[in-house]
Design a protein around this motif. Structure first.
Motif, short mmCIF file in Angstrom:
data_model
loop_
_atom_site.label_atom_id
_atom_site.label_comp_id
_atom_site.label_asym_id
_atom_site.label_seq_id
_atom_site.Cartn_x
_atom_site.Cartn_y
_atom_site.Cartn_z
N ASP A 1 39.21 30.31 73.81
CA ASP A 1 37.92 29.64 73.73
C ASP A 1 37.82 28.44 74.65
N ARG A 2 38.92 28.08 75.33
CA ARG A 2 38.83 27.02 76.34
C ARG A 2 38.06 27.52 77.56
N LEU A 3 38.08 28.83 77.78
CA LEU A 3 37.31 29.40 78.89
C LEU A 3 35.83 29.44 78.56
N SER A 4 35.51 29.94 77.37
CA SER A 4 34.12 30.04 76.94
C SER A 4 34.09 30.54 75.50
N ARG A 5 32.92 30.42 74.87
CA ARG A 5 32.73 31.00 73.55
C ARG A 5 31.92 32.29 73.63
N LYS A 6 31.59 32.71 74.84
CA LYS A 6 30.77 33.90 75.03
C LYS A 6 31.62 35.07 75.50
N VAL A 7 31.47 36.20 74.81
CA VAL A 7 32.23 37.40 75.17
C VAL A 7 31.92 37.82 76.60
N SER A 8 30.64 37.77 76.97
CA SER A 8 30.24 38.23 78.30
C SER A 8 30.92 37.43 79.41
N PHE A 9 31.01 36.12 79.21
CA PHE A 9 31.63 35.26 80.22
C PHE A 9 33.13 35.54 80.32
N ILE A 10 33.79 35.64 79.17
CA ILE A 10 35.23 35.91 79.16
C ILE A 10 35.52 37.28 79.75
N SER A 11 34.69 38.27 79.41
CA SER A 11 34.89 39.62 79.93
C SER A 11 34.80 39.65 81.45
N HIS A 12 33.87 38.87 81.98
CA HIS A 12 33.73 38.80 83.44
C HIS A 12 35.02 38.31 84.09
N LEU A 13 35.64 37.30 83.50
CA LEU A 13 36.89 36.78 84.05
C LEU A 13 38.03 37.78 83.88
N ILE A 14 38.11 38.38 82.69
CA ILE A 14 39.19 39.33 82.42
C ILE A 14 39.12 40.52 83.36
N ASP A 15 37.91 40.97 83.67
CA ASP A 15 37.74 42.17 84.49
C ASP A 15 37.79 41.90 85.99
N ASP A 16 37.93 40.64 86.38
CA ASP A 16 38.01 40.31 87.80
C ASP A 16 39.37 40.78 88.34
N PRO A 17 39.39 41.77 89.23
CA PRO A 17 40.68 42.31 89.71
C PRO A 17 41.48 41.32 90.56
N LYS A 18 40.81 40.27 91.04
CA LYS A 18 41.50 39.30 91.89
C LYS A 18 42.05 38.12 91.10
N LEU A 19 41.81 38.11 89.78
CA LEU A 19 42.22 36.96 88.97
C LEU A 19 43.22 37.40 87.91
N ALA A 20 44.39 36.75 87.92
CA ALA A 20 45.39 36.96 86.86
C ALA A 20 45.19 35.87 85.81
N LEU A 21 45.17 36.27 84.54
CA LEU A 21 44.86 35.34 83.46
C LEU A 21 45.89 35.48 82.34
N ARG A 22 46.37 34.34 81.85
CA ARG A 22 47.25 34.33 80.68
C ARG A 22 46.76 33.28 79.70
N VAL A 23 46.93 33.57 78.40
CA VAL A 23 46.53 32.65 77.33
C VAL A 23 47.80 32.24 76.59
N ALA A 24 48.08 30.94 76.58
CA ALA A 24 49.35 30.46 76.03
C ALA A 24 49.53 30.83 74.57
N SER A 25 48.46 30.73 73.78
CA SER A 25 48.57 31.00 72.35
C SER A 25 48.67 32.49 72.03
N MET A 26 48.44 33.34 73.03
CA MET A 26 48.59 34.80 72.88
C MET A 26 49.41 35.32 74.05
N PRO A 27 50.69 34.97 74.09
CA PRO A 27 51.50 35.23 75.29
C PRO A 27 51.69 36.69 75.64
N HIS A 28 51.56 37.59 74.66
CA HIS A 28 51.79 39.01 74.93
C HIS A 28 50.49 39.82 74.99
N ALA A 29 49.35 39.17 74.88
CA ALA A 29 48.07 39.88 74.83
C ALA A 29 47.71 40.47 76.19
N ASP A 30 47.30 41.76 76.17
CA ASP A 30 46.83 42.37 77.41
C ASP A 30 45.31 42.21 77.49
#
Length: 219
Positions: free
Chosen positions: A81-110
């Motif tokens: 939720d530090r990125l956003s509270r909106k699913v659409s916004f987070i999905s846009h970042l997650i689906d960006d093929p040029k961006l690698a993203l990790r969430v510290a509180s969910m270290p194993h989440a794909d």
């Protein structure tokens, strides 16, 4: 060497000045780096925004994303939720093929799990909002004569339909990608059940219920 660009966000100026919110995020990020990160690693950038989670206009986040892509680094945040509270916004970042993203509180989440967590969090916030509005309406109507049974039934049915449509929208980022990759209705239901997502009535998903969600999204 694994590179990271760290992004943090606090919601108010007071939090930003006091460091209370930032301290907790820094702690979680440090735990991730010390426990889960490949070694050696290097933090090549760190950015902080001070604004509400409802505001997607974040200059420091944009800078963090740009540097992560430019330096081929991973964007690291303490919580989703530090990125956003909106699913659409987070999905846009997650689906960006040029961006690698990790969430510290969910270290194993794909990526799929991050979609689910974002959708669940948005559903919970929506429910809390609706519950608050309902309580305010009830308080306002105390002592006042309510409308007839037919009028109340109609309003209740409209509210149910609106809730069903909102729930379908919240699940869109989960069920649509599964459908598009060829999963059957039964497979999608199994994925939702495995992720711990319940139906509106708190039951497990079946194929017909998944179909109704997809039909609502298509309408």
């Amino acid at each position: 060497m694994q590179r990271y660009v760290i992004y943090k966000r606090v919601s108010t100026v007071d939090q930003g000045k006091s460091g209370l919110g930032l301290e907790a995020q820094s702690r979680d990020i440090a735990i991730y780096l010390d426990t889960y990160s490949p070694e050696p690693f290097e933090v090549v950038g760190e950015y902080v925004d001070v604004l509400s989670g409802k505001n997607d206009d974040r200059p420091e986040l944009i800078k963090a994303i740009d540097q992560a892509k430019r330096d081929k680094a991973t964007l690291l945040v303490a919580k989703l939720d530090r990125l956003s509270r909106k699913v659409s916004f987070i999905s846009h970042l997650i689906d960006d093929p040029k961006l690698a993203l990790r969430v510290a509180s969910m270290p194993h989440a794909d990526k799929f799990q991050l979609h689910i967590y974002a959708a669940l969090a948005e559903q919970e916030r929506e429910f809390i909002s609706q519950r608050t509005k309902a309580a305010l309406r009830q308080a306002k109507e105390r002592g006042q004569k309510l409308g007839g049974l037919r009028d109340k039934t109609m309003k209740r049915n409209i509210a149910i339909q609106e809730q069903a449509q909102k729930r379908a929208s919240n699940l869109e980022s989960i069920v649509v990608p599964l459908r598009d990759r060829g999963d059957s209705l039964r497979d999608i239901a199994a994925a939702l059940n495995k992720a711990g997502i319940k139906t509106a009535r708190g039951a497990e998903w079946q194929a017909p219920q998944v179909k109704r969600v997809l039909d609502r999204l298509a309408s």
